[in-house]
Design a protein around this motif. Structure first.
Motif, short mmCIF file in Angstrom:
data_model
loop_
_atom_site.label_atom_id
_atom_site.label_comp_id
_atom_site.label_asym_id
_atom_site.label_seq_id
_atom_site.Cartn_x
_atom_site.Cartn_y
_atom_site.Cartn_z
N LEU A 1 0.83 -1.21 0.00
CA LEU A 1 0.00 0.00 0.00
C LEU A 1 0.86 1.26 0.00
N GLN A 2 1.93 1.26 0.77
CA GLN A 2 2.83 2.41 0.80
C GLN A 2 3.47 2.64 -0.57
N GLN A 3 3.88 1.56 -1.24
CA GLN A 3 4.49 1.70 -2.55
C GLN A 3 3.50 2.23 -3.58
N LEU A 4 2.26 1.76 -3.53
CA LEU A 4 1.25 2.28 -4.46
C LEU A 4 0.99 3.76 -4.20
N ALA A 5 0.92 4.16 -2.92
CA ALA A 5 0.70 5.56 -2.58
C ALA A 5 1.86 6.43 -3.03
N ALA A 6 3.06 5.86 -3.08
CA ALA A 6 4.25 6.60 -3.51
C ALA A 6 4.39 6.64 -5.03
N GLY A 7 3.47 6.01 -5.75
CA GLY A 7 3.49 6.06 -7.20
C GLY A 7 4.04 4.84 -7.89
N ARG A 8 4.40 3.82 -7.14
CA ARG A 8 4.92 2.60 -7.76
C ARG A 8 3.75 1.73 -8.24
N SER A 9 3.97 1.03 -9.33
CA SER A 9 2.98 0.07 -9.82
C SER A 9 3.66 -0.89 -10.78
N ASN A 10 2.96 -1.93 -11.13
CA ASN A 10 3.48 -2.91 -12.09
C ASN A 10 2.82 -2.73 -13.45
N ALA A 11 2.26 -1.57 -13.68
CA ALA A 11 1.57 -1.31 -14.94
C ALA A 11 2.58 -0.86 -16.00
N VAL A 12 3.42 -1.78 -16.42
CA VAL A 12 4.43 -1.48 -17.43
C VAL A 12 4.35 -2.52 -18.54
N GLY A 13 4.84 -2.17 -19.68
CA GLY A 13 4.85 -3.10 -20.80
C GLY A 13 5.55 -2.46 -21.97
N SER A 14 5.54 -3.14 -23.07
CA SER A 14 6.15 -2.58 -24.28
C SER A 14 5.32 -2.98 -25.49
N VAL A 15 5.45 -2.18 -26.51
CA VAL A 15 4.74 -2.43 -27.76
C VAL A 15 5.63 -1.93 -28.89
N THR A 16 5.59 -2.62 -30.00
CA THR A 16 6.31 -2.18 -31.19
C THR A 16 5.30 -1.69 -32.21
N LEU A 17 5.45 -0.46 -32.65
CA LEU A 17 4.55 0.11 -33.64
C LEU A 17 4.97 -0.37 -35.02
N ALA A 18 4.01 -0.86 -35.79
CA ALA A 18 4.29 -1.40 -37.11
C ALA A 18 4.53 -0.26 -38.10
N THR A 19 5.49 -0.45 -38.99
CA THR A 19 5.79 0.53 -40.02
C THR A 19 4.65 0.60 -41.02
N GLY A 20 4.26 1.80 -41.39
CA GLY A 20 3.25 1.98 -42.42
C GLY A 20 1.82 1.86 -41.97
N THR A 21 1.58 1.73 -40.67
CA THR A 21 0.20 1.67 -40.18
C THR A 21 -0.11 2.95 -39.43
N SER A 22 -1.38 3.31 -39.39
CA SER A 22 -1.75 4.56 -38.73
C SER A 22 -2.22 4.35 -37.30
N THR A 23 -2.53 3.10 -36.92
CA THR A 23 -2.98 2.85 -35.55
C THR A 23 -2.38 1.55 -35.02
N THR A 24 -2.26 1.50 -33.72
CA THR A 24 -1.84 0.28 -33.03
C THR A 24 -2.74 0.12 -31.83
N VAL A 25 -3.37 -1.03 -31.70
CA VAL A 25 -4.23 -1.33 -30.56
C VAL A 25 -3.42 -2.13 -29.55
N VAL A 26 -3.41 -1.67 -28.32
CA VAL A 26 -2.71 -2.37 -27.25
C VAL A 26 -3.75 -3.02 -26.35
N ALA A 27 -3.71 -4.34 -26.27
CA ALA A 27 -4.64 -5.09 -25.42
C ALA A 27 -3.87 -5.68 -24.24
N ASP A 28 -4.06 -5.09 -23.08
CA ASP A 28 -3.38 -5.55 -21.88
C ASP A 28 -4.26 -5.18 -20.70
N ARG A 29 -4.29 -6.01 -19.69
CA ARG A 29 -5.17 -5.72 -18.55
C ARG A 29 -4.71 -4.49 -17.78
N ASN A 30 -3.45 -4.07 -17.95
CA ASN A 30 -2.95 -2.87 -17.30
C ASN A 30 -3.12 -1.63 -18.17
#
Length: 76
Positions: free
Chosen positions: A20-49
């Protein structure tokens, strides 16, 4: 920043308070990565976070991506 996440059956109050203290201090596990495809105008990210209310922070990992960020041609 990564936060400590106690298990569902955690009974150690100190571990729960730490989480709880870590969450209140701004820490979270809501991280990830995505690679944007060349030549496309949109990228949909589907992740529970990641949802409509999320604020993604984009970090370029290539020179081409850095140029796009610098040009202001990437929109979230």
């Amino acid at each position: 920043m990564t936060a400590y996440v106690p298990g569902i059956a955690e009974t150690d109050l100190k571990k729960i308070i730490l989480a709880l203290q870590q969450l209140a201090a701004g820490r979270s596990n809501a991280v990830g990565s995505v690679t944007l495809a060349t030549g496309t105008s949109t990228t949909v990210v589907a992740d529970r976070n990641c949802s409509a209310g999320s604020t993604p922070i984009l970090t370029a990992t290539t020179a081409a991506a850095a140029a796009e960020l610098g040009n202001g041609t990437i929109y979230v």
